[in-house]
Design a protein around this motif. Structure first.
Motif, PDB file in Angstrom:
ATOM      1  N   ARG A 129      -3.208  -1.049  -5.979  1.00  0.00           N
ATOM      2  CA  ARG A 129      -2.429  -0.333  -7.006  1.00  0.00           C
ATOM      3  C   ARG A 129      -2.906  -0.879  -8.348  1.00  0.00           C
ATOM      4  NH1 ARG A 129       3.483  -0.307  -5.950  1.00  0.00           N
ATOM      5  NH2 ARG A 129       3.051   1.732  -5.083  1.00  0.00           N
ATOM      6  N   ASN A 130      -3.210   0.044  -9.256  1.00  0.00           N
ATOM      7  CA  ASN A 130      -3.683  -0.359 -10.573  1.00  0.00           C
ATOM      8  C   ASN A 130      -3.476   0.806 -11.531  1.00  0.00           C
ATOM      9  OD1 ASN A 130      -5.013  -1.519 -12.756  1.00  0.00           O
ATOM     10  ND2 ASN A 130      -6.699  -2.296 -11.518  1.00  0.00           N
ATOM     11  N   SER A 131      -3.249   0.503 -12.775  1.00  0.00           N
ATOM     12  CA  SER A 131      -3.046   1.536 -13.783  1.00  0.00           C
ATOM     13  C   SER A 131      -4.240   2.480 -13.826  1.00  0.00           C
ATOM     14  CB  SER A 131      -2.857   0.870 -15.144  1.00  0.00           C
ATOM     15  OG  SER A 131      -2.711   1.848 -16.140  1.00  0.00           O
TER      16      SER A 131
ATOM     17  N   GLN B 260      -1.270   5.334  -6.221  1.00  0.00           N
ATOM     18  CA  GLN B 260      -1.879   4.034  -6.514  1.00  0.00           C
ATOM     19  C   GLN B 260      -1.755   3.636  -7.977  1.00  0.00           C
ATOM     20  OE1 GLN B 260      -5.735   5.065  -4.611  1.00  0.00           O
ATOM     21  NE2 GLN B 260      -5.387   3.200  -3.440  1.00  0.00           N
ATOM     22  N   ASP B 261      -1.305   4.525  -8.846  1.00  0.00           N
ATOM     23  CA  ASP B 261      -1.136   4.221 -10.259  1.00  0.00           C
ATOM     24  C   ASP B 261       0.112   3.360 -10.432  1.00  0.00           C
ATOM     25  OD1 ASP B 261      -1.469   4.296 -13.036  1.00  0.00           O
ATOM     26  OD2 ASP B 261      -0.194   6.071 -13.222  1.00  0.00           O
ATOM     27  N   GLY B 262      -0.043   2.217 -11.074  1.00  0.00           N
ATOM     28  CA  GLY B 262       1.116   1.359 -11.298  1.00  0.00           C
ATOM     29  C   GLY B 262       0.712  -0.065 -11.585  1.00  0.00           C
ATOM     30  N   VAL B 263       1.681  -0.956 -11.435  1.00  0.00           N
ATOM     31  CA  VAL B 263       1.468  -2.386 -11.679  1.00  0.00           C
ATOM     32  C   VAL B 263       0.453  -2.921 -10.677  1.00  0.00           C
ATOM     33  CG1 VAL B 263       2.605  -4.631 -11.748  1.00  0.00           C
ATOM     34  CG2 VAL B 263       3.827  -2.596 -12.546  1.00  0.00           C
ATOM     35  N   ASP B 264      -0.461  -3.768 -11.150  1.00  0.00           N
ATOM     36  CA  ASP B 264      -1.515  -4.319 -10.301  1.00  0.00           C
ATOM     37  C   ASP B 264      -0.948  -4.951  -9.035  1.00  0.00           C
ATOM     38  OD1 ASP B 264      -3.127  -3.564 -12.363  1.00  0.00           O
ATOM     39  OD2 ASP B 264      -3.742  -5.587 -12.936  1.00  0.00           O
ATOM     40  N   GLY B 265      -1.592  -4.690  -7.929  1.00  0.00           N
ATOM     41  CA  GLY B 265      -1.190  -5.271  -6.659  1.00  0.00           C
ATOM     42  C   GLY B 265      -1.793  -4.506  -5.497  1.00  0.00           C
TER      43      GLY B 265
END
Length: 108
Positions: free
Chosen positions: A28-30, A50-55
């Protein structure tokens, strides 16, 4: 690792043996996109954004025990799939997964 940023073609993964649980691992990453997961060419069971806070995201799908084919399809943006583990939850087991990143230097 599988990635797709241009088509909605599915990646079909024929799972060896009998399974009733499928785990899909993805980052998950911007700015990343989304994909769907279906089994045996059926209806979409999960949509993973998958768009969002890194992880990392672990998506779990439960199906009837049997031989299955996992169908992963890009919906939007750039999509990465880093791993799939399918298993029979009624059979005790330990999965040992070795994963790494090509940019890391070897251990001394």
């Amino acid at each position: 690792m599988f990635f797709n940023g241009t088509t909605t073609n599915s990646m079909d993964f024929a799972i060896p043996g009998q399974s009733d649980t499928i785990e899909i691992y993805s980052p998950r990453n911007s700015g990343l996109g989304a994909f769907t997961a279906a089994v045996d060419g059926g209806a979409v069971l999960q949509t993973v954004v998958q768009d969002g806070v890194d992880g990392f995201i672990k998506t779990t799908i439960t199906v009837t025990r049997g031989a299955h084919t996992l169908n992963l399809s890009r919906v939007s943006g750039l999509v990465f799939i880093t791993g799939v583990i399918a298993f029979d939850s009624t059979v005790p087991a330990v999965d040992v997964v070795s994963a790494g990143w090509l940019a890391l230097p070897p251990l001394a």
